[in-house]
Design a protein around this motif. Structure first.
Motif, PDB file in Angstrom:
ATOM      1  N   ILE A   1      50.956  55.381  53.010  1.00  0.00           N
ATOM      2  CA  ILE A   1      52.331  55.284  52.492  1.00  0.00           C
ATOM      3  C   ILE A   1      52.470  54.057  51.599  1.00  0.00           C
ATOM      4  CG2 ILE A   1      54.729  55.021  53.137  1.00  0.00           C
ATOM      5  CD1 ILE A   1      53.984  57.566  54.172  1.00  0.00           C
TER       6      ILE A   1
ATOM      7  N   LEU B   1      47.894  55.977  58.373  1.00  0.00           N
ATOM      8  CA  LEU B   1      49.092  56.596  57.825  1.00  0.00           C
ATOM      9  C   LEU B   1      49.941  55.570  57.090  1.00  0.00           C
ATOM     10  CD1 LEU B   1      50.058  58.770  60.896  1.00  0.00           C
ATOM     11  CD2 LEU B   1      49.141  59.599  58.753  1.00  0.00           C
ATOM     12  N   SER B   2      50.080  54.431  57.713  1.00  0.00           N
ATOM     13  CA  SER B   2      50.902  53.401  57.083  1.00  0.00           C
ATOM     14  C   SER B   2      50.300  52.956  55.767  1.00  0.00           C
ATOM     15  CB  SER B   2      51.036  52.200  58.019  1.00  0.00           C
ATOM     16  OG  SER B   2      51.344  52.614  59.317  1.00  0.00           O
TER      17      SER B   2
ATOM     18  N   ASN C   1      53.389  53.773  47.511  1.00  0.00           N
ATOM     19  CA  ASN C   1      54.591  53.069  47.043  1.00  0.00           C
ATOM     20  C   ASN C   1      54.315  51.602  46.792  1.00  0.00           C
ATOM     21  OD1 ASN C   1      56.588  55.349  47.565  1.00  0.00           O
ATOM     22  ND2 ASN C   1      55.622  55.101  49.547  1.00  0.00           N
TER      23      ASN C   1
ATOM     24  N   SER D   1      40.189  64.653  63.936  1.00  0.00           N
ATOM     25  CA  SER D   1      40.493  63.338  64.502  1.00  0.00           C
ATOM     26  C   SER D   1      41.882  62.968  64.050  1.00  0.00           C
ATOM     27  CB  SER D   1      39.476  62.320  64.013  1.00  0.00           C
ATOM     28  OG  SER D   1      39.476  62.272  62.614  1.00  0.00           O
ATOM     29  N   VAL D   2      42.629  62.532  64.972  1.00  0.00           N
ATOM     30  CA  VAL D   2      44.009  62.188  64.650  1.00  0.00           C
ATOM     31  C   VAL D   2      44.012  60.953  63.769  1.00  0.00           C
ATOM     32  CG1 VAL D   2      46.248  61.717  65.633  1.00  0.00           C
ATOM     33  CG2 VAL D   2      44.571  63.005  66.944  1.00  0.00           C
ATOM     34  N   PRO D   3      44.689  60.999  62.665  1.00  0.00           N
ATOM     35  CA  PRO D   3      44.742  59.797  61.831  1.00  0.00           C
ATOM     36  C   PRO D   3      45.508  58.709  62.555  1.00  0.00           C
ATOM     37  CG  PRO D   3      46.160  61.514  60.944  1.00  0.00           C
ATOM     38  CD  PRO D   3      45.402  62.118  62.071  1.00  0.00           C
ATOM     39  N   SER D   4      44.989  57.530  62.445  1.00  0.00           N
ATOM     40  CA  SER D   4      45.629  56.447  63.172  1.00  0.00           C
ATOM     41  C   SER D   4      46.892  56.025  62.440  1.00  0.00           C
ATOM     42  CB  SER D   4      44.683  55.269  63.300  1.00  0.00           C
ATOM     43  OG  SER D   4      44.608  54.581  62.070  1.00  0.00           O
ATOM     44  N   LEU D   5      47.718  55.341  63.165  1.00  0.00           N
ATOM     45  CA  LEU D   5      48.971  54.885  62.577  1.00  0.00           C
ATOM     46  C   LEU D   5      48.695  53.949  61.411  1.00  0.00           C
ATOM     47  CD1 LEU D   5      51.955  55.148  62.860  1.00  0.00           C
ATOM     48  CD2 LEU D   5      51.968  53.321  64.530  1.00  0.00           C
TER      49      LEU D   5
END
Lengths: 87, 734
Positions: B337, B333-334, B341, B326-330
């Protein structure tokens, strides 16, 4: 790219991003807007405006669409999507 | 067959009569059995009976007639016999075997009814007979003889016959049948139990007890004893027993539940009023299904029978086509990140609460949480602050962060595992610094606040007058007075209370306070050992009609009685957690199925429920189930799988860990049929192979626990935003 295959995404500042329809369909929102039976202005012109999304963000979003298509197609490739912190 | 056994048992009295008995017994059919029972006339006199019993085989043959004739008496006699046998009276000669076998005889005879009609006949007769007299007659042979008008004798004889049958060639079948029947049955150990049953005049009980005692040796002994003791129950017995055996086999499950109900300690009322309920209907469905299967099986081995019962064909090659990636959703991903950080984040202004929670959750899980982020969360006038793990937080940091916090808009505060930083004085200086300092707070979670005492709680309760949902799990310093405090200050508002593992809280002492919480909808007392049937009974009868969720896991003292009360008084129950309650029997499921029809979340773990019971429950209430856990409910098998596939249309989460009787086909059928299913846990199910993993055709389900990939990842993804205070979201939307 033919006009029928493309969709235009317009950012808050007025920048226009022309991308493939297939890429835009990654987003459920855009997909609904473009394919719904009701008559959205977007369906007619193939344009979607995002007055609250800034240009840099919208650019990243378009990049994400293409990355997502690649990811789904070539699942064995571990594509890394980089989001710069400044964005 | 009978002859053999009787011969073995009664070496001293070999007689031609047993042969006759044999002849009589051989054509063993239920109809014959009944005929024998009805045809015979009650001729034998008590004296003759007694003598027969005392005598050897010869008497047995005599008993034949008597048995058939005295169907009525039989039962009682059997009871008597069993009673006698159980007692020191051994006079029958087979003293050595009598006690044990006598018991077994009784029990077996009870359980050997293969013919339902016979059973009913016997039952009727038994009821007609004077159970009391039977009981009184124990120990009095002559009295026994005279008073025996019940079917007991028949039963006994039949059981004897059954036994003989078992012992001989047919024993395999019978035993096999018994073992099937006995699956999941509670084991009756005491003859006294059997006797009690007898007294109640319920054949079922005896049957049950008998069933549990099946064993070759026992059969032999029992038969011998029966013959010896019942003087004349020989041939007649064996015939009857055979018939009875057959009847019993078919009706065993039906009887089983009645028996099980009877078996547990006196708290459970011993009526069969539950029968005309939805559960019994469901049970009939299950039994019919099982019988159809067993009839289909025929010559097949049990294992083959299992696989043919579930027809599921894995889709080969389909799995390759279906991309499991399954494509990781934006968003994901955000967030990743950002979590990496987190120190670079300068402000969380305008970030919606959901994202804040997700960030804090991911940070806490990755041990990246620090005061900097806490300050970000606390800045401004936050409405929700959720910290899953405050174990890193020191008192000073906590005080610093929260002293300057504007809590006037705070609605949800979660500070789990805050034991280190939350002694009473800190609470007084920060959160509860003034009366009404938390005016909007509706949800508060202070799990693991092990330094918080009753005084701190009092301060908190007085500062948060609108508190609706309170989680004080693992707050080990809290005593029973803390609930009194809550009842006094928040009695009319509090709706959810979680006091898991607060060992200093005594369940019975907090009962009056709990009763004062008239709006209570969710109560979680997991792990508190003092929770007993009395507590549940009183509390539920007082305020049960409002209850939506009950968590009673690890309260090991609870028995079926608690479930009965819950089922009767909590019709709107949505969620129930009865993990690790080992004293519960199938009757608990019966009550649940008949009472709580709208249950959405059911968590079972290490309960001793049988496959059929769970299947029947699913037939009745499966439509409303959204989350089901059958973790370590070891007897779960094909019946449950079929019921799940048919009924659990809206099921989202399913936990089948450690259910090792489930095959690839069973799990495949479940996953393919339950279209709403999103997560299936299969820890410890090493019998599930790639046949299932690659062959199931449900694209959205996530299978967890088979391949030991990082478990936490899986757990996070399908789980909804972890909300310890579940109903708050429901309430807030109102």
């Amino acid at each position: 790219m033919k006009k029928e295959d493309t969709v235009k995404l317009i950012s808050a500042e007025g920048f226009e991003f022309v991308i493939d329809k297939e890429a835009a369909m990654v987003s459920q929102t855009i997909r609904n807007m473009l394919t719904s039976p009701g008559s959205f202005a977007e369906t007619e012109h193939g344009e979607v405006t995002f007055p609250e999304i800034s240009t840099t963000i919208l650019e990243k979003i378009c990049q994400y669409f293409y990355w997502s298509l690649q990811y789904a197609r070539f699942c064995f490739l571990l594509l890394i999507f980089w989001i710069g912190i400044s964005v | 067959m009978t002859v053999l056994r009787s011969r073995e048992v009664l070496p001293t009295n070999p007689k031609p009569e047993p042969v006759k008995d044999r002849a009589d017994i051989e054509p063993a059919t239920p109809s014959q059995n009944r005929e024998a029972a009805t045809l015979c006339s009650p001729e034998p006199t008590p004296v003759s009976r007694r003598s027969a019993r005392l005598a050897s085989k010869s008497s047995v043959s005599g008993d034949d007639e008597r048995v058939s004739v005295h169907n009525d008496a039989k039962r009682k006699r059997k009871l008597d016999v069993s009673a006698d046998l159980s007692g020191p009276v051994v006079g029958e000669g087979e003293a050595v075997l009598s006690l044990r076998s006598g018991r077994k005889v009784t029990k077996r005879s009870a359980g050997n009814d293969g013919d339902e009609s016979v059973e009913s006949e016997i039952r009727v007769e038994a009821k007609n007979s004077n159970a009391d007299s039977v009981a009184n007659d124990r120990g009095k042979e002559p009295v026994r003889d005279v008073s025996e008008e019940g079917v007991a004798d028949v039963v006994v004889e039949i059981s004897g016959m059954d036994r003989s049958g078992d012992e001989t060639d047919n024993s395999d079948k019978r035993l096999g049948g018994f073992s099937r029947e006995e699956k999941g049955k509670a084991k009756l150990v005491d003859v006294s139990n059997g006797i009690n049953f007898v007294e109640l005049g319920l054949e079922n009980e005896v049957e049950n007890s008998v069933d549990t005692r099946v064993s070759d040796v026992d059969h032999h002994e029992e038969i011998g004893v029966t013959n010896a003791n019942e003087s004349g129950s020989g041939s007649g017995n064996t015939r009857m027993e055979q018939f009875r055996d057959i009847a019993r086999q078919n009706a065993s499950r039906f009887a089983h539940f009645a028996n099980e109900r009877e078996m547990p300690a006196g708290e459970v009322p011993e009526e069969i009023e539950d029968w005309p309920g939805p559960f019994s209907t469901a049970m009939k469905i299950i039994r019919d299904r099982g019988e159809k299967l067993s009839s289909k099986r025929g010559a097949y081995s049990l294992e083959r029978g299992k696989t043919t019962s579930i027809k599921w064909i894995p889709k080969i090659g389909h799995g390759a086509g279906r991309s499991k990636v399954s494509v990781p959703s934006l968003k994901e991903l955000s967030l990743k990140i950002l979590v990496k950080n987190a120190d670079a984040i300068t402000s969380l202004e305008n970030v919606p609460d959901a994202l804040r929670h997700k960030l804090s959750q991911m940070l806490c899980d990755s041990r990246g949480m620090n005061s900097h982020f806490l300050d970000l969360l606390v800045r401004g006038s936050p409405t929700e602050i959720r910290l899953r793990d405050c174990s890193w937080l020191t008192e000073q940091d906590f005080t610093k962060s929260f002293e300057g916090c504007d809590t006037s808009n705070l609605m949800v505060l979660q500070l789990d595992r805050c034991g280190r930083c939350m002694p009473d004085y800190t609470v007084l200086s920060t959160l509860a610094r003034s009366l009404n300092s938390l005016p909007a707070l509706t949800t508060l979670s202070l799990c693991g606040a092990c330094r918080l005492s009753d005084d701190g709680l009092r301060a908190l309760a007085s500062s948060a007058p609108a508190l609706r949902c309170l989680n004080l799990s693992q707050c080990s310093l809290l005593t029973s007075t803390s609930i009194d405090i809550l009842a006094d200050s928040l009695g009319s508002v509090i709706q959810e209370l979680y006091i898991n593992d607060c060992q200093r809280i005594d369940a019975m002492l907090i009962l009056p306070a709990l009763k004062k919480l008239n709006h209570l909808e969710v109560l979680s007392v997991a792990g508190i050992e003092t929770v007993s049937d009395d507590f549940v009974g009183e509390f539920i009868s007082a305020g049960g009609h409002n209850m939506k969720e009950l968590v009673l896991s690890d309260c090991v003292k609870l028995t079926d009685f608690s479930l009965k009360v819950i089922a009767e008084s909590c019709p709107g129950l949505c969620a129930l957690d009865i993990s690790n309650l080992c004293k519960l029997t199938d009757f608990a499921i019966v009550y649940l199925a008949n009472g709580c029809r709208a249950i959405q979340t059911l968590k079972l773990c290490r309960n001793a429920f049988s496959d059929e019971a769970i299947a029947a429950f699913l037939e009745t209430s499966g439509e409303s189930l959204k989350e089901l856990s059958l973790n370590n409910v070891k007897k779960v098998a094909d019946n449950t799988a079929l019921s799940l596939a048919r009924r659990a249309r809206y099921l989202i989460n399913l936990d089948l860990s450690w259910c090792r009787n489930l095959t690839n086909e069973a799990v495949g059928l479940i996953v393919d049929s339950c279209s709403s299913l999103r997560m299936v846990k299969l820890f410890g199910c090493t019998q599930i192979t790639n046949v299932f993993l690659d062959g199931h055709s449900n694209p959205e389900v996530k299978i967890i626990g088979l391949k030991m990939s990082p478990v936490l990842e899986h757990l996070k993804v399908p789980d909804p935003e972890e909300v310890p205070l579940q109903y708050f979201s429901m309430l807030s939307s109102l």
